[in-house]
Scaffold this active site. Structure first.
Site, PDB file in Angstrom:
ATOM      1  N   ASN A   9       0.861  -1.188   0.000  1.00  0.00           N
ATOM      2  CA  ASN A   9       0.000   0.000   0.000  1.00  0.00           C
ATOM      3  C   ASN A   9       0.895   1.235   0.000  1.00  0.00           C
ATOM      4  O   ASN A   9       1.639   1.476   0.958  1.00  0.00           O
ATOM      5  CB  ASN A   9      -0.895  -0.046   1.248  1.00  0.00           C
ATOM      6  CG  ASN A   9      -2.028   0.942   1.158  1.00  0.00           C
ATOM      7  OD1 ASN A   9      -1.886   1.992   0.536  1.00  0.00           O
ATOM      8  ND2 ASN A   9      -3.150   0.622   1.765  1.00  0.00           N
ATOM      9  N   HIS A  12       1.283   6.236   1.761  1.00  0.00           N
ATOM     10  CA  HIS A  12       2.086   7.202   2.504  1.00  0.00           C
ATOM     11  C   HIS A  12       3.206   7.832   1.672  1.00  0.00           C
ATOM     12  O   HIS A  12       3.779   8.842   2.083  1.00  0.00           O
ATOM     13  CB  HIS A  12       2.634   6.595   3.779  1.00  0.00           C
ATOM     14  CG  HIS A  12       1.597   6.569   4.866  1.00  0.00           C
ATOM     15  ND1 HIS A  12       0.715   7.621   5.059  1.00  0.00           N
ATOM     16  CD2 HIS A  12       1.276   5.646   5.785  1.00  0.00           C
ATOM     17  CE1 HIS A  12      -0.083   7.327   6.071  1.00  0.00           C
ATOM     18  NE2 HIS A  12       0.225   6.140   6.525  1.00  0.00           N
ATOM     19  N   HIS A  45      -5.389   3.745  -1.586  1.00  0.00           N
ATOM     20  CA  HIS A  45      -6.655   4.130  -0.975  1.00  0.00           C
ATOM     21  C   HIS A  45      -7.003   5.538  -1.447  1.00  0.00           C
ATOM     22  O   HIS A  45      -6.317   6.496  -1.102  1.00  0.00           O
ATOM     23  CB  HIS A  45      -6.484   4.076   0.554  1.00  0.00           C
ATOM     24  CG  HIS A  45      -7.756   4.306   1.317  1.00  0.00           C
ATOM     25  ND1 HIS A  45      -7.836   4.186   2.683  1.00  0.00           N
ATOM     26  CD2 HIS A  45      -9.003   4.659   0.915  1.00  0.00           C
ATOM     27  CE1 HIS A  45      -9.070   4.449   3.078  1.00  0.00           C
ATOM     28  NE2 HIS A  45      -9.791   4.747   2.021  1.00  0.00           N
ATOM     29  N   ARG A  47      -9.136   8.261  -0.749  1.00  0.00           N
ATOM     30  CA  ARG A  47     -10.066   8.722   0.291  1.00  0.00           C
ATOM     31  C   ARG A  47     -10.924   9.848  -0.249  1.00  0.00           C
ATOM     32  O   ARG A  47     -10.518  10.588  -1.144  1.00  0.00           O
ATOM     33  CB  ARG A  47      -9.280   9.214   1.521  1.00  0.00           C
ATOM     34  CG  ARG A  47      -8.635   8.102   2.321  1.00  0.00           C
ATOM     35  CD  ARG A  47      -8.042   8.657   3.602  1.00  0.00           C
ATOM     36  NE  ARG A  47      -9.072   9.015   4.554  1.00  0.00           N
ATOM     37  CZ  ARG A  47      -9.415   8.275   5.612  1.00  0.00           C
ATOM     38  NH1 ARG A  47      -8.781   7.151   5.877  1.00  0.00           N
ATOM     39  NH2 ARG A  47     -10.373   8.658   6.408  1.00  0.00           N
ATOM     40  N   ARG A  51      -6.634  12.971   0.898  1.00  0.00           N
ATOM     41  CA  ARG A  51      -5.523  13.442   1.739  1.00  0.00           C
ATOM     42  C   ARG A  51      -4.179  12.839   1.328  1.00  0.00           C
ATOM     43  O   ARG A  51      -3.143  13.380   1.645  1.00  0.00           O
ATOM     44  CB  ARG A  51      -5.789  13.186   3.215  1.00  0.00           C
ATOM     45  CG  ARG A  51      -5.672  11.740   3.638  1.00  0.00           C
ATOM     46  CD  ARG A  51      -5.744  11.594   5.136  1.00  0.00           C
ATOM     47  NE  ARG A  51      -7.056  11.872   5.663  1.00  0.00           N
ATOM     48  CZ  ARG A  51      -7.553  11.271   6.752  1.00  0.00           C
ATOM     49  NH1 ARG A  51      -6.841  10.388   7.413  1.00  0.00           N
ATOM     50  NH2 ARG A  51      -8.750  11.557   7.197  1.00  0.00           N
ATOM     51  N   GLU A  72      -8.637   0.689  -2.716  1.00  0.00           N
ATOM     52  CA  GLU A  72      -9.440   0.762  -1.490  1.00  0.00           C
ATOM     53  C   GLU A  72     -10.303   2.018  -1.560  1.00  0.00           C
ATOM     54  O   GLU A  72      -9.807   3.094  -1.934  1.00  0.00           O
ATOM     55  CB  GLU A  72      -8.537   0.888  -0.271  1.00  0.00           C
ATOM     56  CG  GLU A  72      -7.696  -0.328  -0.005  1.00  0.00           C
ATOM     57  CD  GLU A  72      -6.787  -0.126   1.198  1.00  0.00           C
ATOM     58  OE1 GLU A  72      -6.078  -1.073   1.541  1.00  0.00           O
ATOM     59  OE2 GLU A  72      -6.771   0.980   1.774  1.00  0.00           O
ATOM     60  N   THR A 103      -7.933   3.816   8.661  1.00  0.00           N
ATOM     61  CA  THR A 103      -9.165   3.038   8.694  1.00  0.00           C
ATOM     62  C   THR A 103      -9.266   2.336  10.045  1.00  0.00           C
ATOM     63  O   THR A 103      -8.524   1.413  10.328  1.00  0.00           O
ATOM     64  CB  THR A 103      -9.169   2.004   7.537  1.00  0.00           C
ATOM     65  OG1 THR A 103      -8.734   2.657   6.351  1.00  0.00           O
ATOM     66  CG2 THR A 103     -10.546   1.427   7.337  1.00  0.00           C
ATOM     67  N   GLU A 153     -11.153  -9.019   3.459  1.00  0.00           N
ATOM     68  CA  GLU A 153      -9.842  -8.705   4.036  1.00  0.00           C
ATOM     69  C   GLU A 153     -10.061  -8.535   5.539  1.00  0.00           C
ATOM     70  O   GLU A 153     -10.826  -7.666   5.974  1.00  0.00           O
ATOM     71  CB  GLU A 153      -9.262  -7.427   3.418  1.00  0.00           C
ATOM     72  CG  GLU A 153      -7.887  -7.111   4.021  1.00  0.00           C
ATOM     73  CD  GLU A 153      -7.113  -6.057   3.257  1.00  0.00           C
ATOM     74  OE1 GLU A 153      -7.232  -5.998   2.017  1.00  0.00           O
ATOM     75  OE2 GLU A 153      -6.387  -5.288   3.907  1.00  0.00           O
ATOM     76  N   HIS A 188      -3.499  -4.448   7.965  1.00  0.00           N
ATOM     77  CA  HIS A 188      -3.547  -3.279   8.852  1.00  0.00           C
ATOM     78  C   HIS A 188      -2.620  -3.477  10.043  1.00  0.00           C
ATOM     79  O   HIS A 188      -2.782  -4.420  10.814  1.00  0.00           O
ATOM     80  CB  HIS A 188      -4.953  -2.949   9.366  1.00  0.00           C
ATOM     81  CG  HIS A 188      -5.117  -1.467   9.618  1.00  0.00           C
ATOM     82  ND1 HIS A 188      -4.641  -0.865  10.758  1.00  0.00           N
ATOM     83  CD2 HIS A 188      -5.644  -0.478   8.871  1.00  0.00           C
ATOM     84  CE1 HIS A 188      -4.889   0.428  10.692  1.00  0.00           C
ATOM     85  NE2 HIS A 188      -5.495   0.696   9.562  1.00  0.00           N
TER      86      HIS A 188
HETATM   87  N1  PXP Z   1      -5.846  -2.917   4.287  1.00  0.00           N
HETATM   88  C1  PXP Z   1      -6.785  -1.949   4.297  1.00  0.00           C
HETATM   89  C2  PXP Z   1      -8.152  -2.290   3.840  1.00  0.00           C
HETATM   90  C3  PXP Z   1      -6.479  -0.632   4.707  1.00  0.00           C
HETATM   91  O1  PXP Z   1      -7.431   0.313   4.710  1.00  0.00           O
HETATM   92  C4  PXP Z   1      -5.155  -0.337   5.086  1.00  0.00           C
HETATM   93  C5  PXP Z   1      -4.800   1.064   5.477  1.00  0.00           C
HETATM   94  O2  PXP Z   1      -5.250   1.952   4.525  1.00  0.00           O
HETATM   95  C6  PXP Z   1      -4.203  -1.376   5.042  1.00  0.00           C
HETATM   96  C7  PXP Z   1      -4.579  -2.646   4.666  1.00  0.00           C
HETATM   97  C8  PXP Z   1      -2.776  -1.150   5.384  1.00  0.00           C
HETATM   98  O3  PXP Z   1      -2.630  -0.863   6.725  1.00  0.00           O
HETATM   99  P1  PXP Z   1      -1.205  -0.355   7.238  1.00  0.00           P
HETATM  100  O4  PXP Z   1      -0.923   0.921   6.542  1.00  0.00           O
HETATM  101  O5  PXP Z   1      -1.383  -0.225   8.702  1.00  0.00           O
HETATM  102  O6  PXP Z   1      -0.208  -1.431   6.856  1.00  0.00           O
END
Ligand code: PXP
Length: 238
Positions: A9, A12, A45, A47, A51, A72, A103, A153, A188
């Site tokens: 992901n 960031h 993601h 949003r 952001r 996402e 999230t 998930e 997550h």
């Molecule tokens: N899976 C989903 C559905 C999420 O919303 C997120 C965070 O946006 C993640 C995984 C990844 O989480 P993390 O950034 O804490 O690894």
């Protein structure tokens, strides 16, 4: 055991880019680097408040990626229309509150059957594999199957925070997915320190990891980058 896919992901990278505006660091370049290093897919993601990931990131990544893209998004009309136009490999529907930092919990599928069913159907009709981001809760799993999702998930946030019993909840939820005909993913808060027990669950076919990987990449990569700048400055001064 069958191999497990890693979805990286890259949101960031966009957070950092947006801190200054402009184009650096580019989430697309980060996606390419992740794929070169062994990522099987890229997750982003979009949003509602944009952001981090922006609409043009979604279209640029969709055009350039050679691996599956997992978008996402909240189950809103705006996001559904974007997904129908972009046609990512997969969409993961997540709950979204503007004021949250990330999230915070899973989607309440059981309490939102009427809202989610048409969104899942519209995305599936567009050829998109639909995933629902849920807490490891039997009622949510059954509801996910009932609304026609292909994938769940499992939210590993509570496990990552060290809440007692969470690994057992994840194990039981993962075990339920087979009978329900759902593919199981998880994510997550996963880190080098806590990934192994989740990666060992046989039903979990994919992990999606973001925050830790990008943070660790900064720490791990800062040394060579500073050294390169040092060399350039030293060379300039003869
Ligand atoms: N899976 C989903 C559905 C999420 O919303 C997120 C965070 O946006 C993640 C995984 C990844 O989480 P993390 O950034 O804490 O690894």
């Amino acid at each position: 055991m069958t191999p497990q896919r890693l979805g990286v992901n890259i949101y960031h990278v966009a957070t950092l880019r947006n801190a200054r505006g402009g184009w650096h660091p580019d989430p697309l370049a980060a996606a390419h680097a992740a794929v070169r290093a062994g990522a099987d897919g890229i997750t982003l993601h979009l949003r509602e408040d944009r952001r981090h990931i922006r609409d043009d990131d979604v279209t640029r990544l969709r055009a350039a990626l050679t691996v599956p893209m997992n978008l996402e998004m909240a189950a809103t009309a705006e996001m559904t229309a974007i997904a129908q136009a972009v046609r990512p490999h997969a969409c993961c529907l997540v709950p979204e509150r503007r004021e949250e930092v990330t999230t915070e919990g899973g989607l309440d599928v059981a309490g939102g059957l009427a809202t989610l069913r048409p969104v899942v159907a519209a995305l599936a009709k567009a050829g998109i594999r639909v995933s629902l981001f849920i807490d490891p809760d039997p009622a949510q799993l059954r509801a996910a199957a009932a609304v026609g999702a292909a994938v769940v998930e499992l939210h590993t946030g509570a496990y990552a925070e060290g809440r007692p019993g969470e690994l057992e909840r994840l194990r039981a939820a993962a075990a339920m997915t087979t009978a329900l005909g759902l593919e199981c993913h998880a994510g997550h808060g996963l880190t080098f320190a806590n990934v192994t027990p989740v990666a060992s669950l046989p039903e979990v076919m994919e992990l999606n990891i973001g925050h830790f990987l990008i943070g660790e990449a900064i720490l791990d990569g800062l040394g060579p980058v500073v050294a390169r700048m040092r060399r350039l400055m030293d060379a300039a001064r003869g």
